[in-house]
Design an enzyme around this catalytic site. Structure first.
Site: not given
Length: 221
Positions: A10, A8
């Site tokens: 953020d 991922d």
């Protein structure tokens, strides 16, 4: 045998989530309005399910949303200056390459947002594949992003490992049947994660990637 690691962005690679949360809290505090923290938590790792300015604007009809947005954005922009990726992140990228693994990024954020930070942090060079919200019809917790990564590399779910920092993100990995390691940040460390996550660590700096993958392999036996 693990063939790919999927990250991922953020809050996991670069902690935009904590910086954004702080910027909203600062602007809400300025106008003496309580920030809807629980609703914010529910949105981490997916598309916003609410307008984060809603409570503030409704508290005072004289407030201009565009001006408030500019003010909040300026606070956020100032907070990320000179900031670095989270501890251990770059080492994991380098170790993955040394191990001959494919490295992918799968994010619910837009391509414009992701590439801005990848360029700022000089990280794009580490990825063999980057998928964002612009590449799917539904973002996390829908598994589409992760399923597309598997399809692109031509691998099975048990041949990949996902690294996530949020419940929504980890649920997407679980729904794609990919083992998921969660690495919460300051904004997500107290949230409840699905019991099916394969492992939880506080930082990528606390364990080498090769050792982590070995532990995951033993868990799968």
């Amino acid at each position: 045998m693990i063939k790919a690691v999927i990250f991922d962005f953020d809050g996991l690679i670069f902690d935009t989530e904590t910086y954004e949360l702080e910027s909203y809290q600062i602007i809400y505090k300025k106008y003496n309005v309580e920030f809807p923290l629980q609703r914010w938590y529910e949105s981490i790792g997916t598309n916003f399910v609410f307008d984060p300015y809603e409570n503030l604007i409704h508290s005072d009809t004289k407030l201009d949303k565009n001006e408030i947005c500019k003010e909040r954005t300026a606070i956020f922009e100032d907070s990320i200056l000179q900031k670095s990726p989270r501890d251990g992140v770059i080492l994991y990228f380098e170790q993955a390459k040394e191990l001959g693994l494919k490295v992918a990024l799968a994010s619910s954020s837009t391509k414009k947002w992701i590439y801005r930070f990848l360029e700022m942090l000089d990280l794009e060079k580490y990825f063999d594949l980057i998928y964002t919200a612009d590449d799917v019809t539904e973002v996390k917790p829908n598994p589409e992003l992760y399923l597309k990564v598997l399809e692109h590399f031509g691998i099975q779910p048990n041949e990949a490992v996902v690294f996530e920092d949020s419940p929504n993100g980890s649920l997407a990995a679980i729904r794609a049947n990919i083992p998921c390691v969660v690495v919460p940040n300051a904004a997500t460390q107290n949230l409840v994660f699905d019991h099916q996550v394969a492992m939880r660590i506080n930082s990528m700096a606390e364990i080498d990637l090769s050792e982590l993958l070995q532990k995951l392999s033993l868990k799968q036996i």
